[in-house]
Design an enzyme around this catalytic site. Structure first.
Site, PDB file in Angstrom:
ATOM      1  N   GLU A 150      72.200 -28.887  29.092  1.00 50.85           N
ATOM      2  CA  GLU A 150      73.257 -29.611  28.376  1.00 50.85           C
ATOM      3  C   GLU A 150      74.606 -29.444  29.094  1.00 50.85           C
ATOM      4  OE1 GLU A 150      74.264 -28.038  24.481  1.00 50.85           O
ATOM      5  OE2 GLU A 150      74.869 -30.032  23.818  1.00 50.85           O
ATOM      6  N   GLU A 244      74.758 -32.318  15.691  1.00 48.37           N
ATOM      7  CA  GLU A 244      75.221 -30.931  15.840  1.00 48.37           C
ATOM      8  C   GLU A 244      76.700 -30.947  15.450  1.00 48.37           C
ATOM      9  OE1 GLU A 244      74.724 -27.533  19.185  1.00 48.37           O
ATOM     10  OE2 GLU A 244      75.884 -29.289  19.766  1.00 48.37           O
TER      11      GLU A 244
HETATM   12  C1  LER Z   1      75.126 -26.569  21.977  1.00 50.18           C
HETATM   13  O1  LER Z   1      74.258 -27.644  21.831  1.00 50.18           O
HETATM   14  C2  LER Z   1      76.485 -27.000  22.298  1.00 50.18           C
HETATM   15  O2  LER Z   1      76.799 -28.158  22.208  1.00 50.18           O
HETATM   16  C3  LER Z   1      77.447 -26.008  22.746  1.00 50.18           C
HETATM   17  O3  LER Z   1      78.738 -26.367  22.382  1.00 50.18           O
HETATM   18  C4  LER Z   1      77.129 -24.627  22.323  1.00 50.18           C
HETATM   19  O4  LER Z   1      75.899 -24.235  22.819  1.00 50.18           O
HETATM   20 MN    MN Z   2      75.305 -29.746  21.804  1.00 49.27          MN
END
Ligand code: LER
Ligand code: MN
Length: 267
Positions: A150, A244
């Site tokens: 990510e 999220e």
């Molecule tokens: C997690 O998916 C994320 O977006 C980060 O900011 C922290 O791991």
């Molecule tokens: Mn994230």
């Protein structure tokens, strides 16, 4: 669009999680709201009551698209790029154990903050070489599990901030089971053109996080989610779009508004 939302399986200091606390009740609530899946943020699979989790998932008929691993770093300091070999090997072991859980649940393993950051004056480029080695060790021993790196904004780490640098790492690794997770909150900070960046990821896109510009539920800020869903559709993305988000103004409203606003975009 398949929509999921992040649930932490244990208390966490990371804030952008709508659901924490009673696992069974939270899974039932997420299903009742109409979500298609539940993403699990797991500090350590060992801390989980797997039978209870499995029963709750079967009951609610919710798949698990992805497993978050960042709490191993946030709560325990385990980093895939630690200069301390002991910590680094414990981090690799932990991510492998997440991969075991992911294999059981058919989920993608997220490589987020568990990558760590450059320590003790080391340059990001050197740290990246180490990240590459650690990821290779994790991904090679679990070829049946997908790992999603990510890109995370510069205020949280100095390693892999942009989609281009994420793709570069994925290409250097050259493993079929390693791709990207793109998160609209991070892209809004780092990408000059978020839609172009999503297009660049294309078939390497394994998972997708949504949060608005302020990390509240989609619709609470200024990100154009309609355009994003159109691009995801155009590139043939068939995975989950997972919320999220901060639990604001309260967890229930955040989860309700997310599903209401995201569904309205494809109605
Ligand atoms: C997690 O998916 C994320 O977006 C980060 O900011 C922290 O791991
Ligand atoms: Mn994230």
């Amino acid at each position: 669009m398949k929509l999921s939302i992040v649930l932490s399986t244990q208390p966490a200091s990371f804030k952008a999680i709508a659901y924490q606390g009673n696992l069974k009740r939270n899974i039932a609530n997420i299903a009742r709201l109409g979500y298609d899946g539940v993403e699990l943020a797991v500090r350590d699979p060992k801390l989980l009551d797997f039978d209870m989790l499995e029963a709750a998932l079967i009951n609610s008929e919710l798949p698990v698209p992805a497993i978050g691993t960042g709490q191993a770093y946030g709560e325990e300091g385990l980093s895939l790029t630690s200069r301390d070999e002991g910590i680094r090997s414990r981090a690799i072991k932990r991510v492998r154990s997440h991969a075991g859980l992911a294999a059981q649940l058919g989920a993608v393993v997220i490589i987020g903050l568990v990558r760590g950051k450059s320590e003790g004056g080391r340059k990001p480029q050197q740290t990246l070489d180490q990240l590459l080695e650690s990821l290779r060790e994790c991904a090679r021993t679990n070829p049946g599990v997908k790992f999603a790196i990510e890109p995370i904004n510069r205020y949280e780490t100095d390693l892999v901030n942009t989609v281009a640098s994420g793709l570069d790492l994925v290409n250097r690794l050259g493993l079929e089971n390693v791709g990207l997770l793109l998160d609209t909150f991070h892209m809004n900070i780092e990408e000059p053109d978020m839609l172009a960046s999503i297009r660049q990821a294309r078939e390497r896109l394994f998972h997708f996080h949504v949060a608005d510009s302020n990390r509240w539920y989609p619709g609470a800020g200024h990100i154009d989610f309609k355009a994003i869903l159109e691009v995801l559709n155009q590139i043939g993305y068939s995975g989950f779009v997972s919320a999220e988000i901060l639990p604001l103004p309260d967890p229930a409203t955040a989860a309700e508004k997310t599903i209401e606003n995201m569904r309205a975009l494809v109605a």
